[in-house]
Design a protein around this motif. Structure first.
Motif, PDB file in Angstrom:
ATOM      1  N   THR A 162       0.837  -1.203   0.000  1.00  0.00           N
ATOM      2  CA  THR A 162       0.000   0.000   0.000  1.00  0.00           C
ATOM      3  C   THR A 162       0.870   1.251   0.000  1.00  0.00           C
ATOM      4  OG1 THR A 162      -1.767  -1.154   1.172  1.00  0.00           O
ATOM      5  CG2 THR A 162      -1.803   1.255   1.240  1.00  0.00           C
ATOM      6  N   LEU A 163       1.951   1.232   0.746  1.00  0.00           N
ATOM      7  CA  LEU A 163       2.850   2.388   0.774  1.00  0.00           C
ATOM      8  C   LEU A 163       3.502   2.589  -0.588  1.00  0.00           C
ATOM      9  CD1 LEU A 163       3.942   4.574   2.695  1.00  0.00           C
ATOM     10  CD2 LEU A 163       5.894   3.082   3.140  1.00  0.00           C
ATOM     11  N   ALA A 164       3.834   1.506  -1.285  1.00  0.00           N
ATOM     12  CA  ALA A 164       4.426   1.622  -2.621  1.00  0.00           C
ATOM     13  C   ALA A 164       3.435   2.238  -3.601  1.00  0.00           C
ATOM     14  CB  ALA A 164       4.870   0.247  -3.116  1.00  0.00           C
ATOM     15  N   VAL A 165       2.169   1.811  -3.526  1.00  0.00           N
ATOM     16  CA  VAL A 165       1.143   2.384  -4.404  1.00  0.00           C
ATOM     17  C   VAL A 165       0.947   3.864  -4.070  1.00  0.00           C
ATOM     18  CG1 VAL A 165      -1.272   2.262  -5.126  1.00  0.00           C
ATOM     19  CG2 VAL A 165      -0.004   0.162  -4.673  1.00  0.00           C
ATOM     20  N   ALA A 166       0.958   4.199  -2.764  1.00  0.00           N
ATOM     21  CA  ALA A 166       0.824   5.601  -2.354  1.00  0.00           C
ATOM     22  C   ALA A 166       1.970   6.435  -2.895  1.00  0.00           C
ATOM     23  CB  ALA A 166       0.774   5.692  -0.827  1.00  0.00           C
ATOM     24  N   THR A 167       3.172   5.872  -2.926  1.00  0.00           N
ATOM     25  CA  THR A 167       4.325   6.585  -3.489  1.00  0.00           C
ATOM     26  C   THR A 167       4.051   6.944  -4.941  1.00  0.00           C
ATOM     27  OG1 THR A 167       5.792   5.302  -2.045  1.00  0.00           O
ATOM     28  CG2 THR A 167       6.810   6.465  -3.894  1.00  0.00           C
ATOM     29  N   SER A 168       3.542   5.988  -5.691  1.00  0.00           N
ATOM     30  CA  SER A 168       3.259   6.213  -7.109  1.00  0.00           C
ATOM     31  C   SER A 168       2.130   7.217  -7.311  1.00  0.00           C
ATOM     32  CB  SER A 168       2.902   4.880  -7.773  1.00  0.00           C
ATOM     33  OG  SER A 168       2.666   5.048  -9.144  1.00  0.00           O
ATOM     34  N   LEU A 169       1.121   7.200  -6.417  1.00  0.00           N
ATOM     35  CA  LEU A 169      -0.030   8.086  -6.555  1.00  0.00           C
ATOM     36  C   LEU A 169       0.251   9.500  -6.073  1.00  0.00           C
ATOM     37  CD1 LEU A 169      -2.969   5.818  -5.295  1.00  0.00           C
ATOM     38  CD2 LEU A 169      -2.420   6.401  -7.664  1.00  0.00           C
ATOM     39  N   SER A 170       1.291   9.686  -5.287  1.00  0.00           N
ATOM     40  CA  SER A 170       1.550  10.991  -4.671  1.00  0.00           C
ATOM     41  C   SER A 170       1.871  12.049  -5.716  1.00  0.00           C
ATOM     42  CB  SER A 170       2.698  10.884  -3.671  1.00  0.00           C
ATOM     43  OG  SER A 170       3.901  10.557  -4.337  1.00  0.00           O
ATOM     44  N   ALA A 171       1.706  13.311  -5.322  1.00  0.00           N
ATOM     45  CA  ALA A 171       1.961  14.422  -6.249  1.00  0.00           C
ATOM     46  C   ALA A 171       3.428  14.484  -6.654  1.00  0.00           C
ATOM     47  CB  ALA A 171       1.525  15.736  -5.604  1.00  0.00           C
ATOM     48  N   ASN A 172       4.324  14.041  -5.755  1.00  0.00           N
ATOM     49  CA  ASN A 172       5.756  14.060  -6.042  1.00  0.00           C
ATOM     50  C   ASN A 172       6.366  12.729  -5.593  1.00  0.00           C
ATOM     51  OD1 ASN A 172       8.504  14.514  -6.262  1.00  0.00           O
ATOM     52  ND2 ASN A 172       8.397  16.616  -5.484  1.00  0.00           N
ATOM     53  N   PRO A 173       6.306  11.699  -6.446  1.00  0.00           N
ATOM     54  CA  PRO A 173       6.799  10.371  -6.052  1.00  0.00           C
ATOM     55  C   PRO A 173       8.255  10.365  -5.610  1.00  0.00           C
ATOM     56  CG  PRO A 173       5.496  10.201  -8.052  1.00  0.00           C
ATOM     57  CD  PRO A 173       5.690  11.663  -7.794  1.00  0.00           C
ATOM     58  N   SER A 174       9.097  11.184  -6.230  1.00  0.00           N
ATOM     59  CA  SER A 174      10.515  11.219  -5.851  1.00  0.00           C
ATOM     60  C   SER A 174      10.686  11.700  -4.419  1.00  0.00           C
ATOM     61  CB  SER A 174      11.304  12.122  -6.802  1.00  0.00           C
ATOM     62  OG  SER A 174      11.285  11.610  -8.110  1.00  0.00           O
ATOM     63  N   GLU A 175       9.959  12.739  -4.060  1.00  0.00           N
ATOM     64  CA  GLU A 175      10.051  13.287  -2.711  1.00  0.00           C
ATOM     65  C   GLU A 175       9.470  12.306  -1.692  1.00  0.00           C
ATOM     66  OE1 GLU A 175      11.475  15.825  -0.021  1.00  0.00           O
ATOM     67  OE2 GLU A 175      11.672  16.136  -2.190  1.00  0.00           O
ATOM     68  N   PHE A 176       8.359  11.687  -2.040  1.00  0.00           N
ATOM     69  CA  PHE A 176       7.731  10.692  -1.167  1.00  0.00           C
ATOM     70  C   PHE A 176       8.693   9.537  -0.916  1.00  0.00           C
ATOM     71  CE2 PHE A 176       3.442   9.371   0.343  1.00  0.00           C
ATOM     72  CZ  PHE A 176       3.754   8.101   0.796  1.00  0.00           C
ATOM     73  N   LEU A 177       9.293   9.020  -1.986  1.00  0.00           N
ATOM     74  CA  LEU A 177      10.252   7.929  -1.875  1.00  0.00           C
ATOM     75  C   LEU A 177      11.449   8.335  -1.032  1.00  0.00           C
ATOM     76  CD1 LEU A 177      11.469   5.176  -2.668  1.00  0.00           C
ATOM     77  CD2 LEU A 177      12.192   6.213  -4.831  1.00  0.00           C
ATOM     78  N   ALA A 178      11.931   9.551  -1.229  1.00  0.00           N
ATOM     79  CA  ALA A 178      13.078  10.053  -0.461  1.00  0.00           C
ATOM     80  C   ALA A 178      12.773  10.063   1.033  1.00  0.00           C
ATOM     81  CB  ALA A 178      13.452  11.450  -0.937  1.00  0.00           C
TER      82      ALA A 178
END
Length: 601
Positions: A462-478
């Motif tokens: 779920t967290l991985a999908v949220a990363t992809s759905l977020s407005a800024n996936p790079s920042e979320f992943l970071a």
């Protein structure tokens, strides 16, 4: 169907093996197992994809999938070593080995077990080597600390350990006291009594299973409560050792399997071949030729080899709609199709208590339910009471009447197909991937109240999908990587590898979601922080000894945007300096310093 003769013999076995400490009525146990077989036949008879208001027959609308004996997670860097043998679905039952079948989300793991269950119940033995008497189907998401595998099996046979016969225990106790001078058997009996009912369940189940030829099918090991997972693996290992004649088929997401506790043969569901894609398209598409022509235009050809994803695209196409531009939009489009169906099948113009329950609010409501079930209730299959409690908890936020639960549940189930009934007063989302997508939508839209590690430990997918759905996936992943790296550095002298390992299923799922990453300085710094922990744990590993977490991180770092981010950071003046320790470098940025091995540069 299982014969009456088998059921009668089974009930005699249960009475024989369970009579020592348990009160068991033969008629009730016979009926309990008959009910389980009837349930298994119903469970296996149909599938319901996301986007379908009604289920379709399993045998008519599904195909045999390619299964190999070499899962991709064990592929060698030397491609010459990656040869694999293909195994037919029908052969799984006649082969003597037990199998754990791995596969990516939406690859058809549950459908495979449904097809096998139907084969056992409706078609009988395929060959002389196929000696299965009856199937036992266990949905792994139902297992937890108080409902272990052996307890679940006992309940299938109609045995309740609340009916423990205390008088039989006392009688046995008095006999042992009179003949057991060293109190050896006395201690054993007391331990059996005091260790709740687990030992007693084993004492019943193991000989019972050994006496008959059962096929035990366990669906979705990855869905087991994380607090019970390690205990489950030990229980399953003991079970397989104690019952060598058992036929076990289990499924698990490939990214969630890293156990060394269980000795079992691993298989993998392969990605769809071109012929299999065409076969599914012919089954599902209104205009197969036009659909095959249309999917040649999408930029995500490499994910069309997943049955669930391919089927969702066909459903969108059959509605006369344009195919989405990126994978994450496929689930979004399907969700809106279902919400629109909900609206159209209800006359919203009439004044009812749900007149203000508009499309956007419906989506937020269902996403909130999905999120709460995963992260608060920690349930994938849930009772109607759990849904009602959640409804009462959040109904005011959506201006729904407190007494409207049954009406809302009825509409969600009958008009959308998102939540489906899976048993008496039990419900589930039509696919775990759907629940994860909806929960992720809710997660990215709420203030951060928990650490990322909290979400990682409960549902990394779920967290991985949220990363992809977020407005800024790079920042979320970071942010996810930085938090895990910080925790690992604080535990650098104890067990930092265990902390980093929580990233493995997250990164594997993220790879499937194809997030739209961009060059990002914070992403580069978080990767360097992870590299520094790996440098401490594994200073100079040999190529053959690279850990699973290092392999996953290195794969992420090789992504074009991750690589560009690192290059921009490390090329800045004064950021990268050699150290006295040959092969290691000092990275300095924003007042922080890290030591990393040259293999990460």
């Amino acid at each position: 169907m299982v014969s009456e003769g088998f059921l009668y013999a089974l009930s005699k076995d249960i009475a024989k093996f369970g009579s020592r400490f348990l009160k068991i009525e033969r008629d009730s146990t016979e009926q309990a197992f008959r009910n389980h077989v009837i349930w298994a036949e119903g469970w296996s008879s149909n599938i319901q994809m996301f986007g379908m208001a009604k289920p379709v027959p399993t045998e008519r609308d599904t195909i045999q999938l390619s299964i190999t004996d070499r899962p991709r997670k064990f592929y060698s860097v030397d491609k010459r070593l990656n040869s694999a043998n293909f195994i037919e679905e029908d052969d799984l039952l006649s082969m003597s080995e037990n199998f754990l079948i791995l596969g990516d989300p939406g690859c058809g793991k549950t459908t495979l077990l449904k097809r096998i269950t139907r084969s056992i119940i409706t078609k009988g033995p395929k060959s002389d080597d196929d000696k299965i008497d009856a199937p036992i189907v266990v949905l792994a998401r139902d297992l937890h600390q108080e409902n272990s595998l052996v307890h679940k099996l006992a309940s299938i046979f109609g045995v309740s350990f609340r009916d423990f016969d205390k008088s039989s225990y006392d009688e046995e106790l008095s006999k042992i006291k009179s003949i057991d001078k060293r109190n050896t058997r006395l201690r054993e009996l007391k331990n059996s009594w005091e260790s709740s009912s687990f030992i007693d369940a084993q004492n019943l189940i193991y000989p019972l299973i050994r006496a008959r030829n059962f096929a035990i099918l366990i669906d979705g090991i990855d869905e087991i409560d994380s607090n019970y997972r390690s205990s489950f693996e030990r229980n399953l290992s003991d079970f397989l050792n104690a019952c060598p004649n058992i036929k076990l088929l289990a499924t698990c997401r490939a990214g969630d399997w890293n156990s060394s506790t269980i000795s079992i043969n691993l298989l993998a569901i392969e990605a769809l071949s071109a012929d299999e894609i065409r076969e599914i398209v012919d089954l599902w598409a209104d205009d197969p030729v036009a659909f095959l022509k249309e999917i040649q235009k999408v930029p995500y050809q490499d994910v069309l080899d997943r049955p669930l994803f391919l089927t969702l695209l066909i459903i969108i196409f059959n509605q006369g709609l344009e195919l989405p531009d990126c994978p994450k939009d496929v689930y979004e489009r399907i969700t809106w199709l279902l919400i629109d169906r909900w609206d159209r099948q209800r006359d919203l113009s009439r004044k009812t208590q749900f007149s203000g329950f508009l499309s956007e609010k419906k989506l937020r409501f269902i996403s909130h339910i999905a999120f709460s079930l995963i992260f608060e209730n920690k349930e994938k299959r849930f009772k109607i009471q759990s849904l009602e409690e959640l409804y009462l908890k959040i109904s005011k936020m959506y201006r729904l009447p407190s007494g409207g639960f049954q009406d809302v549940l009825s509409e969600v189930e009958s008009h959308t197909g998102i939540i489906v009934e899976s048993g008496f007063e039990h419900y589930e989302f039509c696919h775990l991937t759907v629940q994860e997508f909806l929960a992720a939508k809710h997660l990215v839209g709420i203030p951060k109240k928990q650490s990322f590690e909290h979400y990682l430990n409960i549902s990394p997918a779920t967290l991985a999908v949220a990363t992809s759905l977020s407005a800024n996936p790079s920042e979320f992943l970071a942010q996810v990587l930085a938090e895990v790296a910080s925790h690992a550095r604080r535990r650098i002298r104890s067990n930092p590898e265990a902390i980093l390992s929580t990233l493995i299923p997250y990164l594997r799922r993220l790879e499937l979601e194809l997030p739209e990453l961009a060059t990002n300085n914070d992403l580069a710094i978080s990767l360097v922080s992870i590299f520094s922990v790996l440098t401490f744990i594994y200073p100079t590993p040999k190529r053959s000894e690279i850990s699973e977490i290092e392999s996953a991180i290195s794969k992420l770092a090789s992504h074009t945007q991750s690589s560009n981010s690192l290059a921009l950071l490390l090329r800045r003046p004064g950021v990268l300096e050699p150290t006295r320790n040959r092969g290691q470098y000092l990275v300095k940025s924003m007042g922080n310093e890290w030591i990393i091995d040259k293999r990460f540069l």
